[in-house]
Design a protein around this motif. Structure first.
Motif, short mmCIF file in Angstrom:
data_model
loop_
_atom_site.label_atom_id
_atom_site.label_comp_id
_atom_site.label_asym_id
_atom_site.label_seq_id
_atom_site.Cartn_x
_atom_site.Cartn_y
_atom_site.Cartn_z
N ASP A 113 75.66 -39.48 -21.74
CA ASP A 113 76.76 -38.72 -22.32
C ASP A 113 77.13 -39.27 -23.70
N VAL A 114 77.15 -40.60 -23.82
CA VAL A 114 77.46 -41.23 -25.09
C VAL A 114 76.41 -40.88 -26.14
N ARG A 135 78.67 -35.20 -8.89
CA ARG A 135 77.32 -35.03 -9.43
C ARG A 135 76.45 -34.32 -8.40
N LEU A 151 76.69 -32.41 -13.88
CA LEU A 151 76.23 -33.80 -13.98
C LEU A 151 75.19 -34.10 -12.91
N GLY A 209 73.59 -41.29 -16.14
CA GLY A 209 74.89 -41.94 -16.23
C GLY A 209 75.61 -41.71 -17.53
N MET A 210 76.65 -42.50 -17.76
CA MET A 210 77.52 -42.34 -18.91
C MET A 210 76.81 -42.62 -20.24
N ARG A 219 88.74 -41.41 -14.47
CA ARG A 219 87.33 -41.27 -14.08
C ARG A 219 86.95 -42.36 -13.08
N ASN A 220 87.44 -43.57 -13.29
CA ASN A 220 87.15 -44.66 -12.35
C ASN A 220 87.87 -44.47 -11.02
N ARG A 238 89.38 -42.72 -18.92
CA ARG A 238 88.50 -43.72 -18.29
C ARG A 238 89.11 -44.22 -16.98
#
Length: 229
Positions: free
Chosen positions: A152-153, A192, A143, A148-149, A185-186, A182
């Motif tokens: 990935d989405v 990264r 990463l 950012g996410m 992950r938070n 989630r």
């Protein structure tokens, strides 16, 4: 890394569907095969996960070691591949007792983000000891700090649209947003690394590394590195 090991050893919902899961491992296996230089090569997949397409990798090499830290996953790997004399399953601790300079190709894909910097350094030391002087270490799915996410989405949705599971992927994204993944992950975060940062980190472990032209797997916004002694 222990929190992530526990997560992947549980009944998680990281894949949108069975098709998504199967394609995920098929693509990774295809990409690993592309790095195998000889049909006699000894290959190590470090923290391999379920490795559902490992047979395809094993067919392209002389011996395949699947090293997996999660005990439940490891038990399933042992049961699944017991009849296959080319495939052997190991724990990460087992790698410390394997012969020095005994592996031609080590692949660590989509693992580094779950490890602390110190844990990754320790893994690099083990891999450096196992790798033959002529061998290669392929470090995939790294990463980047600036990505950012959302990327990935988008990568997932493009993969899903190409392979016919877009509806499941959209539902899966909602489920993931409400899931333990989630939350974890938070809470724990994902590591990264910039390109120069990772090349320097590999260099400190005794490797000479370059970034590959394409990443292992379906996400083009992540990075793969190829390293040698």
């Amino acid at each position: 890394m222990d929190d992530w090991i526990d997560y992947y050893d549980s009944t998680h919902t990281i894949y949108a569907s069975k098709l998504h899961r199967d394609l995920h491992f098929e693509v990774i296996a295809r990409d690993i095969v592309g790095y195998i230089a000889s049909p006699d090569a000894v290959v190590l997949d470090y923290a391999c996960g379920e490795a559902l397409s490992a047979v395809k990798v094993a067919e392209a090499c002389g011996k395949l070691y699947l090293a997996e830290p999660a005990p439940g996953v490891r038990g399933r790997l042992i049961a699944r591949f017991a009849p296959n004399i080319t495939i052997r399953v190991r724990s990460l601790d087992d790698l410390r007792t394997m012969d020095e300079n005994s592996v031609d190709l080590v692949v660590m894909n989509s693992v580094a983000q779950y490890m602390t910097s110190a844990e990754l350094d320790s893994a690099f030391d083990v891999i450096h000891r196992l790798l033959r002087p002529t061998g290669r270490f392929v470090l995939g799915d790294i990463l980047r700090p600036e990505v950012g996410m959302i990327s990935d989405v988008l990568a997932l949705l493009r993969f899903a649209a190409t392979h016919g599971f877009l509806r499941d992927a959209l539902i899966g994204l909602v489920s993931t947003a409400l899931s333990d993944y989630r939350h974890l992950r938070n809470k724990v975060g994902l590591q990264r690394y910039g390109e120069d940062e990772m090349i320097a980190k590999l260099g400190a472990a005794g490797f000479s590394a370059t970034r590959a032209t394409r990443n292992i797997g379906h996400n083009p916004w992540r990075m793969t590195f190829v390293a040698q002694h």
